[in-house]
Each structure stands twice: as C-alpha cells, then as structure tokens.
Design an enzyme around this catalytic site. Sequence first.
Site, PDB file in Angstrom:
ATOM      1  N   ARG A 257       0.819  -1.213   0.000  1.00 17.73           N
ATOM      2  CA  ARG A 257       0.000   0.000   0.000  1.00 17.73           C
ATOM      3  C   ARG A 257       0.856   1.268   0.000  1.00 17.73           C
ATOM      4  O   ARG A 257       0.393   2.333  -0.399  1.00 17.73           O
ATOM      5  CB  ARG A 257      -0.916   0.012   1.228  1.00 17.73           C
TER       6      ARG A 257
ATOM      7  N   LYS B  90       2.508 -18.506   7.236  1.00 16.49           N
ATOM      8  CA  LYS B  90       1.658 -18.987   8.318  1.00 16.49           C
ATOM      9  C   LYS B  90       1.237 -17.789   9.178  1.00 16.49           C
ATOM     10  O   LYS B  90       1.910 -16.757   9.167  1.00 16.49           O
ATOM     11  CB  LYS B  90       2.399 -20.049   9.144  1.00 16.49           C
TER      12      LYS B  90
ATOM     13  N   HIS C 106       8.901 -21.130   8.043  1.00 18.72           N
ATOM     14  CA  HIS C 106      10.318 -20.815   7.849  1.00 18.72           C
ATOM     15  C   HIS C 106      11.236 -21.716   8.673  1.00 18.72           C
ATOM     16  O   HIS C 106      12.427 -21.829   8.374  1.00 18.72           O
ATOM     17  CB  HIS C 106      10.593 -19.327   8.146  1.00 18.72           C
TER      18      HIS C 106
ATOM     19  N   LYS D 101      15.480 -23.876   8.026  1.00 13.56           N
ATOM     20  CA  LYS D 101      16.669 -23.801   8.886  1.00 13.56           C
ATOM     21  C   LYS D 101      17.565 -25.012   8.659  1.00 13.56           C
ATOM     22  O   LYS D 101      17.097 -26.141   8.492  1.00 13.56           O
ATOM     23  CB  LYS D 101      16.252 -23.712  10.360  1.00 13.56           C
TER      24      LYS D 101
ATOM     25  N   GLU E 207      11.468 -18.503  23.736  1.00 12.23           N
ATOM     26  CA  GLU E 207      11.881 -17.156  23.352  1.00 12.23           C
ATOM     27  C   GLU E 207      12.065 -16.309  24.609  1.00 12.23           C
ATOM     28  O   GLU E 207      11.293 -16.429  25.562  1.00 12.23           O
ATOM     29  CB  GLU E 207      10.830 -16.499  22.459  1.00 12.23           C
TER      30      GLU E 207
ATOM     31  N   ASP F 133       0.470 -19.237  17.088  1.00 11.95           N
ATOM     32  CA  ASP F 133       1.659 -18.594  16.542  1.00 11.95           C
ATOM     33  C   ASP F 133       2.822 -19.568  16.389  1.00 11.95           C
ATOM     34  O   ASP F 133       3.591 -19.467  15.439  1.00 11.95           O
ATOM     35  CB  ASP F 133       2.079 -17.427  17.440  1.00 11.95           C
TER      36      ASP F 133
ATOM     37  N   HIS G  72       5.165 -24.502  13.854  1.00 12.23           N
ATOM     38  CA  HIS G  72       6.581 -24.825  14.074  1.00 12.23           C
ATOM     39  C   HIS G  72       6.770 -26.127  14.861  1.00 12.23           C
ATOM     40  O   HIS G  72       7.489 -27.028  14.439  1.00 12.23           O
ATOM     41  CB  HIS G  72       7.279 -23.688  14.814  1.00 12.23           C
TER      42      HIS G  72
ATOM     43  N   LYS H 238       6.964 -17.335  25.544  1.00  8.82           N
ATOM     44  CA  LYS H 238       7.699 -16.068  25.522  1.00  8.82           C
ATOM     45  C   LYS H 238       8.187 -15.736  26.923  1.00  8.82           C
ATOM     46  O   LYS H 238       7.659 -16.221  27.914  1.00  8.82           O
ATOM     47  CB  LYS H 238       6.810 -14.947  24.985  1.00  8.82           C
TER      48      LYS H 238
END
Length: 487
Positions: free
Chosen positions: A47, A146, A176, A180, A214, A233, A238, A336
Amino acid sequence: MTGNPANLLTIFGATGDLAQRMLLPSLYGLQRDGLLPKDLRILGTARSELDAQGFRDSVAATIEQRVAAGESDEASIRDLLERLDYCAAAVDDEASMNALADAIAKARNGDVVYHLSTAPRFYAPICEALGQRGLGGAGTRVLLEKPIGHDLASSIAINDGVTRVFDEDRVFRVDHYLGKEGVQNLISLRFGNALFEPLWNARHIEQVQITVAETVGVEGRGGYYDSSGAMRDMLQNHLLQLLCLTAMEPPAHFDPSAVRNEKLKVLRSLRLIGRNEVGSESVAGQYTAGAVDGVAVPGYLSDLGHASHTETFVALRAHIDNWRWSGVPFYLRTGKRMPRRCTEIYLQFRAVPHSIFATSGVRVEPNAMVILLQPEERIQLTLMHKTPGLDRNGLRLAQVALDLDVDEQFAAHRRRLSYERLYLDAIEGNGTLFVRRDETEAAWQWVDAIFDGWKASGSTPKPYPAGTWGPSSAVAMIERHGHSWRE
C-alpha cells in the site's frame, strides 16, 4: 518440481516487517553468492506510496541495517537493486490492482512466483484478483505465510479461496523453520546414519521433548499476538512440523510428495487432547512482570495495555498412536519471556535392562540425545563413562557428552537465513520444504480440540514470572509421569 525456474518474483507486503527482517536480506545473500537466476526480476508491491527509486532506496537502507558489515558488498547491493521494481497497490482498489497487473505482465517472461507476505485474510482476495486478471494460470505459483487461518474452518476457507486460482501443487505454504539448516539436518541424521534409525522407536526411546523458547515479549506485535497466542503462533505450525520430522517413517524418496505423505501420517496418528484430557495433558500460561537476563521486564498485560486471556506459553503431553511410537510421550513446550532462547529436540533413551553396577551403589543414567537448532546448532549424545581413577573405593561412573558443534565443524560455510533456501526452492518449483494443505488442516483439527477443551472447562492461562520456564503446573504435568523438563 512444478514448472520451470521463475523469472519474476512478486512480493506482496514488500515494505512490511517480514520483508525488512528476512526477505530482503535473504535475497541479498543469494545475490551476493550468485545464486539468483540471471534474468530474475523482483517486483515489490504494498500500500505504501513509493516509486521504484524510493523502493530501491528503502531496500538499500534495509540491507545496510540488517546485513553484517563483513558480508556487505557494494557491487552485490547494486546488482540486487537493478533487479527491483515497485508498484503500489491495494487489493480493494481496482485501479491500483489493474496497474499492478500491467506491471506483472510487462516484467513476466516465463514462470512467476507470488509471495503473499501479508495478513492471511488477504490471501484469498489477492489470489482472486490475480485470477480475474489472467495472472494465476499455468507457470505461476504462490507462497503463503503462516498461520493459514485462525482455526480449521478459517483455514479451509482460505485454502478454498487460494486453490480456486492456484492448483494445490502450485501453492507453497511457508513454515520458515523448515528452511533452517538444523531442521533439515534432522532428516539427514535420522535417515543417513545406520547408527540411529534402528533405535528411533518406542522399544528404545523413553520420552521426547520439543522446546521452542523465546526470551522476547510481544515486541510491538501485541495486536497480532493477542489474536493468535502461543498455540496458533508457534505450536500449530513450528512445533508440530518438528514433531513430524522427528517421528515420521522413512520416506521412500527425498521428494515433496514422499516427505509430506509421511508427515501427514504422523499428524493423523496424534491422539486427540479433548475435553476430558486437557486438564491433565495441557497447560496454558501468561507471563507476568519479572526479569530476563537480569533486566526487569513488564508482564504481558502491561505490554498489551488491556486485559486478555491469551496464552503466551503452552505445554502439552502428546501421544502418537502408531506402531513406532505407541506409549512414548512427546512433551511439547513453547513460550515467551523464557530464561533462554532455544529450539531443541531432546530424546531420552530407555535405561539399560539390568545394571551390573547396582550392588556397588553406582547410578546409571539413561543415554540421551539433544539436537539443538538455535541459537546455535549442535548435536549432543550423553553416555555413561568411567570416572578416571584407581577405584580403590569402587567403580565410579559419570555422564559425558559427545558434542558435535555444527557451527565449528562447518565454520567455513556461511550460516544462511532460512528464506534463502525457501526462495530458491520456490523459484525452482521444489515443494519439499513447504507445507501441504492436508498437513495444515490436520494440524488445525488437532489444535482445535484443545481450544474446545479449554473453552468447555472455562480454563484461563496460569501466570508465570518472566524469566522462568512457565507455570508450575507445567512442571507438575510432566513430573506426574516420572519425567522432568530439560532446562
């Protein structure tokens, strides 16, 4: 292989966060190493009202910021910028989409890859717009990021919208993690070594743990994360992909269909964690204020700015009901604000059937393998070893680790960003490292049962201080079965 190598890569969302962090630096890495097809053009669209030169200036600034000084090469940057063009467009603006269609038609001279680096709600409308303008036929393929949907129903709706324009074999769903190096090495470790595969089953393995931890919080992505949470998420994609690669049967060949068929069998063998099981087999958590690496950090609700029952931590005890894994618990954990950043797979082997050292008071610990995927890549195998000495007071044993430091072993090889490999595979039409529709929907079916169980029981995430390994109930869940989290 689907089609011929593409000569046009069109990136929707080319000015967005993912493009800045991963996509553009990955394209630069491929350019610098001479791996991009000679005639490949890259068309950015978003955009943002930019002209082509403004987009090139933005890309140059991104590379300067994101690429290490020692890897920056002026000639390679210049060559990459010469491949770039830009056309501002919005899917709900007919005139701008017509202009984009003209730009694609002008730049195209063969196969085209469309990378939809946008919110998933735009996938079907973008594909429909491309189809209406005759840009979705043979010789085209589309990359989707995703998560594909919010649950099974929305995933089916998105997939239906996309596949009305692009046949399934031309839809490349990105996870992704599959790009790896360490994740791919898992396949090599299992199926390229006669030493391990005979032991890779319930007869020899006691338990498996998969952890993706994380240290960061929501990092300015609170709006997205609060509608997603740790389950959608991270775990639905994953962790389940890592589970599939760890548990799948040997594929007949290393090709897209064979590999993905075996992953699908694992997903369909997962025992449902439903309303009767969520209380004992799952734990959801949400971080509160605490400290990570000695630095005080606020809780999730402070980061977010309003009340929320979104989980920032999930731990599950999963079972794969098939011949190879019957009775072996797979403990999955992601969160997290954990004490350290890591992605690892831990396999604990069963104890020796009879210890000849028991009468002398020597404890023999089970062997284990740890496959570390990030932040460093290494493989550790723990064995029992005699402690050096004369043993006048009896034999002593200690656990030692055979440690393969992949980074050290292959120091001469540059560690590549995952999108470097994924982009090359998409450009060449190789779908092995991408996720098929039936995989995505099987994963959602399993995850939806857990959400349904949480909703039916009225459970909310348990608090845990930032800088810890989640709620105490996650520890209790695993210790009830005689196991402990690897920390």
